[in-house]
Structure formats: structure tokens, C-alpha cells
Design a protein around this motif. Sequence first.
Motif, PDB file in Angstrom:
ATOM      1  N   THR A  74      19.799 -13.497 -14.884  1.00  0.00           N
ATOM      2  CA  THR A  74      20.743 -14.101 -15.833  1.00  0.00           C
ATOM      3  C   THR A  74      22.097 -14.392 -15.196  1.00  0.00           C
ATOM      4  N   SER A  75      22.325 -13.861 -13.985  1.00  0.00           N
ATOM      5  CA  SER A  75      23.565 -14.209 -13.276  1.00  0.00           C
ATOM      6  C   SER A  75      23.443 -15.546 -12.569  1.00  0.00           C
ATOM      7  N   GLY A  76      22.195 -16.084 -12.523  1.00  0.00           N
ATOM      8  CA  GLY A  76      21.986 -17.362 -11.859  1.00  0.00           C
ATOM      9  C   GLY A  76      21.727 -17.231 -10.379  1.00  0.00           C
ATOM     10  N   GLY A  77      21.710 -15.985  -9.831  1.00  0.00           N
ATOM     11  CA  GLY A  77      21.428 -15.785  -8.414  1.00  0.00           C
ATOM     12  C   GLY A  77      19.993 -16.133  -8.095  1.00  0.00           C
ATOM     13  N   VAL A  78      19.739 -16.612  -6.863  1.00  0.00           N
ATOM     14  CA  VAL A  78      18.393 -16.981  -6.476  1.00  0.00           C
ATOM     15  C   VAL A  78      17.907 -16.101  -5.340  1.00  0.00           C
ATOM     16  N   PHE A  79      18.526 -16.188  -4.181  1.00  0.00           N
ATOM     17  CA  PHE A  79      18.110 -15.387  -3.035  1.00  0.00           C
ATOM     18  C   PHE A  79      19.304 -14.691  -2.401  1.00  0.00           C
ATOM     19  N   GLN A 119      27.025 -13.083   5.823  1.00  0.00           N
ATOM     20  CA  GLN A 119      25.654 -12.979   6.306  1.00  0.00           C
ATOM     21  C   GLN A 119      25.617 -12.850   7.821  1.00  0.00           C
ATOM     22  N   GLY A 120      26.431 -13.635   8.504  1.00  0.00           N
ATOM     23  CA  GLY A 120      26.494 -13.552   9.961  1.00  0.00           C
ATOM     24  C   GLY A 120      26.968 -12.193  10.435  1.00  0.00           C
ATOM     25  N   HIS A 121      27.968 -11.622   9.760  1.00  0.00           N
ATOM     26  CA  HIS A 121      28.459 -10.296  10.130  1.00  0.00           C
ATOM     27  C   HIS A 121      27.363  -9.242   9.952  1.00  0.00           C
ATOM     28  N   VAL A 122      26.623  -9.327   8.862  1.00  0.00           N
ATOM     29  CA  VAL A 122      25.556  -8.352   8.605  1.00  0.00           C
ATOM     30  C   VAL A 122      24.447  -8.492   9.641  1.00  0.00           C
ATOM     31  N   GLU A 123      24.031  -9.722   9.923  1.00  0.00           N
ATOM     32  CA  GLU A 123      22.974  -9.947  10.913  1.00  0.00           C
ATOM     33  C   GLU A 123      23.342  -9.322  12.256  1.00  0.00           C
ATOM     34  N   ARG A 124      24.559  -9.556  12.697  1.00  0.00           N
ATOM     35  CA  ARG A 124      24.992  -9.058  14.006  1.00  0.00           C
ATOM     36  C   ARG A 124      25.196  -7.553  14.023  1.00  0.00           C
ATOM     37  N   SER A 125      25.392  -6.957  12.853  1.00  0.00           N
ATOM     38  CA  SER A 125      25.623  -5.512  12.785  1.00  0.00           C
ATOM     39  C   SER A 125      24.355  -4.721  13.060  1.00  0.00           C
ATOM     40  N   TYR A 126      23.200  -5.322  12.815  1.00  0.00           N
ATOM     41  CA  TYR A 126      21.931  -4.611  12.971  1.00  0.00           C
ATOM     42  C   TYR A 126      21.337  -4.834  14.357  1.00  0.00           C
ATOM     43  N   PHE A 138      18.098 -14.696   5.055  1.00  0.00           N
ATOM     44  CA  PHE A 138      19.272 -15.489   4.691  1.00  0.00           C
ATOM     45  C   PHE A 138      19.002 -16.987   4.895  1.00  0.00           C
ATOM     46  N   ALA A 139      18.272 -17.329   5.950  1.00  0.00           N
ATOM     47  CA  ALA A 139      17.978 -18.737   6.229  1.00  0.00           C
ATOM     48  C   ALA A 139      17.114 -19.355   5.132  1.00  0.00           C
ATOM     49  N   VAL A 152       9.657 -19.416  -2.065  1.00  0.00           N
ATOM     50  CA  VAL A 152       9.237 -18.158  -2.695  1.00  0.00           C
ATOM     51  C   VAL A 152       8.215 -17.442  -1.821  1.00  0.00           C
ATOM     52  N   THR A 153       7.207 -18.178  -1.362  1.00  0.00           N
ATOM     53  CA  THR A 153       6.162 -17.583  -0.517  1.00  0.00           C
ATOM     54  C   THR A 153       6.752 -17.021   0.773  1.00  0.00           C
ATOM     55  N   ASN A 154       7.609 -17.799   1.437  1.00  0.00           N
ATOM     56  CA  ASN A 154       8.208 -17.350   2.690  1.00  0.00           C
ATOM     57  C   ASN A 154       9.123 -16.154   2.483  1.00  0.00           C
ATOM     58  N   TYR A 155       9.872 -16.173   1.378  1.00  0.00           N
ATOM     59  CA  TYR A 155      10.811 -15.075   1.118  1.00  0.00           C
ATOM     60  C   TYR A 155      10.065 -13.766   0.902  1.00  0.00           C
ATOM     61  N   MET A 156       9.002 -13.816   0.117  1.00  0.00           N
ATOM     62  CA  MET A 156       8.216 -12.609  -0.120  1.00  0.00           C
ATOM     63  C   MET A 156       7.624 -12.090   1.181  1.00  0.00           C
ATOM     64  N   SER A 157       7.107 -12.996   1.991  1.00  0.00           N
ATOM     65  CA  SER A 157       6.506 -12.605   3.268  1.00  0.00           C
ATOM     66  C   SER A 157       7.525 -11.913   4.168  1.00  0.00           C
ATOM     67  N   GLU A 158       8.732 -12.461   4.251  1.00  0.00           N
ATOM     68  CA  GLU A 158       9.757 -11.861   5.112  1.00  0.00           C
ATOM     69  C   GLU A 158      10.264 -10.536   4.549  1.00  0.00           C
ATOM     70  N   CYS A 159      10.291 -10.384   3.233  1.00  0.00           N
ATOM     71  CA  CYS A 159      10.645  -9.089   2.642  1.00  0.00           C
ATOM     72  C   CYS A 159       9.645  -8.020   3.068  1.00  0.00           C
TER      73      CYS A 159
END
Length: 461
Positions: A74-79, A119-126, A138-139, A152-159
Motif C-alpha cells: 500500500t506504500s506503492g513500493g515495488v522492489f 544502493q552503491g554504498h551497500v553493494e560495496r560494503s559487502y 538492485f539492478a 518478478v521471476t528474476n527477482y525471486m530467483s536472486e532472492c
Amino acid sequence: MANDANISGSHNIVIQGVNDSTIVVKIGTEVQEIRNDLAELKALLSKQQASRIQYAEKIYNIEHITEANFGMITSGGVFNAVLLRRLVNMLRELPEIKSFLQDSPADWEGSPNLVKAAQGHVERSYNGLIGEQLRRLFAIGKDTKEGIEIKVTNYMSECFKTYRLSLQLMIFILLAHLWDNQTNGAGLVIKNPIIHNFFILRRPFSLAELRKLLIELIQVYTENRLAFPLTEQDTRHLPEIAKPDSAFQVAGQELERLEMLNLNKESYGIGHCHTAEIELANVLVAFPFFAKYGLITMQKIVFEGLRHSAPSYIKDYQRLGIGFKDQASQEAKLKVKYDEKPAFSYAVSLSNNQASISLFPFIIDYGALEDNELPKILTYSCRSNPSSLCYAPISADQENEKLLSYQGIDRNKTFDKPAYNQAKKAIRTDLVIKQFEQAMNTLLGTSERFVPAIADETDNI
């Protein structure tokens, strides 16, 4: 994914607006206001005999909406909105993210440019394994070319891949440290069937089995009063996540349930993505130290012995960051160190300036075995036969699973130059197998030996 014209029921049902207390819903041509409450929304759809509802351009199956993801929908967020927020908050004391938060307004999540920067900061932190998976997630969210069904299919797979790699990384850390303890005389008797199966099973573990293996290993440490690896601050919380009702356990079970839907041929929707994102965030929050340690691959060590002088070592190594599979991005990461400290050959280590642990042979750099500067990181998957081990690439765009077969090469034999490179690669492959054999026998109290493979089984070493 269905479109607006295919929403089931006698009317198209569309959410037109949301605030803290109410939801404005359009049913056909009629507009109705209800409380901002999942139970009330479900009751409305049941009354209309509808199973789907539209919000903006996204359509949700009401069965996929839960209390956990309702606010996100309901916040309208997607990914990635929840995942990014949780990780930024967890890592807020890291210098790069701390500086970002100090220089950004409190509502930085409303700015696409600042979200991209975060997102870039988080990626580089790990470390490279987890950071690369986050980059992929993120991509997908930023991709404007693919249709929603593919996203949707790709996102679930990467999760699921990120969850699997997180479990594997933690398991390998605990197994490697337990192996060191046993070698140094801990004298443990390990009878846990799932730990035995990890070394002998001829198929990859499921996500549920990996989680159970992790819990069993934590319990072995706890019951035997062994210090956890790395620093006490990093891993002292592990007994808490092993509790059945911990956020980590609940999150893992939900991700495993979601994966089973796909195995049962049920298609995924946006609601599933929201749930997977929320639960993946709970998994990563359980392992905050993943962002404190880098993964380093020791690609080559040259021993230098001089007369009447202490021996020295020339070490070629790389720190695995995001994009480590790309040659250009790795050139700046190649390091050479010259010192008098011995090190493990070909090791992939989790390391920072406080602690380090070699994860070889559970994680290997196949590129180093081939004398290739470009890392090819593989994780142990399962046994294959009495001669071979299966190693899996960390992501689908890499080459296929590797079968490493033991050949029993005589290391005292002298090889002619034409056969030297193949023999060197075989000797290094044998080293991986023998290290795995040693870890297995030390931990399980067994005396199993791998047998040399016949000629047609060694083509894939």
C-alpha cells in the motif's frame, strides 16, 4: 501477469489512494473508502468474489498479500525499498554509509538519485559474494526494459540465491573453524546426521537442509562450549538466531516455502516479491559481520629461499568486490605482497584486520587453479562419486557446475614441458580433493579415501 481487464470478479477493483487511516477503492464505476486494514480489504474482495486487486500499474493476487507485506504494497513500493532501508540502517556506522547519511536529507528514500547512491554504498560494503547478489537485486528493480513477469521471476530467483549463499558462507565459516578445533585436539564426537550428509550426499542440499545444517553447527559449538570463529563481537549472537522463533528462522522458513511454490509450478506475483524481500532482509540482518570482512583469494605464492637468509614469500592475491568476474574491474584489485609469513595456497579467506579464516576447500577460486588472474569462485555443492566433488558457480551467468575429479597424481614425478600445465592443474585439483577428504575425516572420525578417477571422468577437472 494479468492485466487490468483480466481481474477476476464482476468488477475491476482498483486502489486509487492510500493514507494512514483509509484506502480509497474503485469497484467498477463506484468509489468506496475503507479502513487501511488488510482484513477489511480481504473482506471487500470476498464480497465482490474477486481474487485480484490493482494498485498503480501493478496487480496483486489477494492470497499473496500478508500482514508482513501489506504496508509495503500500500506504500506503492515495488522492489528493494525495505531491503535497502534495513541494510542502510544496519550498516549506518560504516564510514561510507555514515558519510552518505550525514550528507543526505532524512527523506533520502524519496530521491531516485540518492536511492541509487545508497544502493552503491551497500553493494560495496559487502564482500564480493553477497555484494554481487545485492547488485543483481538492485539492478532488477531499476530495469525498465524487462516486463513485470520476467522481473518478478528474476527477482525471486536472486532472492533465493542470496539466501543460499548467505547460508553457505556461514556454514563454511563454522565448518572450517570446527575443523581447525578438531585438528588441534578438541576431541569432539560429531554424530549429527545432517553434518554427515553434507560430506557424503550426492545431491545439493535444499535451502531447508542448509538452514538446518547451520542450526546444528551452532548447537555443536554451544553444547561443546567452543568459541565461535572470527571475533566474539561478530558471532556471539549466533545462539540467538538458532532459536526456533528467531526472526532468522521464521524468515528462512518463509523463503523456503516460497521456493516450494515454484517447484510446485505455481507462478509468482508482486506480493511474493515483497514477502521475499522482507524475509531476505531479516536473513541478512542476522549476519551483520558479512559487511565487515572481505573475501580474499590467494592466487599464487612463490617461495623465495636464499642462502643464509630467512625464507620469504611473494603472494599474489585479490580482494573480491562487486564485479569481480569482470577482468577490467579486477585489474586495480591485483595485489602483490612480499613478506616472511607463510600462507595457505589457493585459499579463499574471509578476512579483515582483526581476524581471518580460510574457507578452502569449501569455497575455491578455480581461476587460481588454472593460473588465471580472473577469479572463478565456486562453492562446494555435493559429492558425485567415489572420485569426484561437484562445485557450483555463484551465479547463473557463469559457466556450468564443475566436476573436480581426483587423479592421484604422483607429486614426486618429473613432467616433460608439454605435459606440465595439465599435470600442474591436476595436482592442484588433487589438492582440493585431499583437503576435502581431510576435513571430512577429521570432523566425522572416518577414514574414507577418494579413489583415482578413470580417464573419461577427468575431462572436467
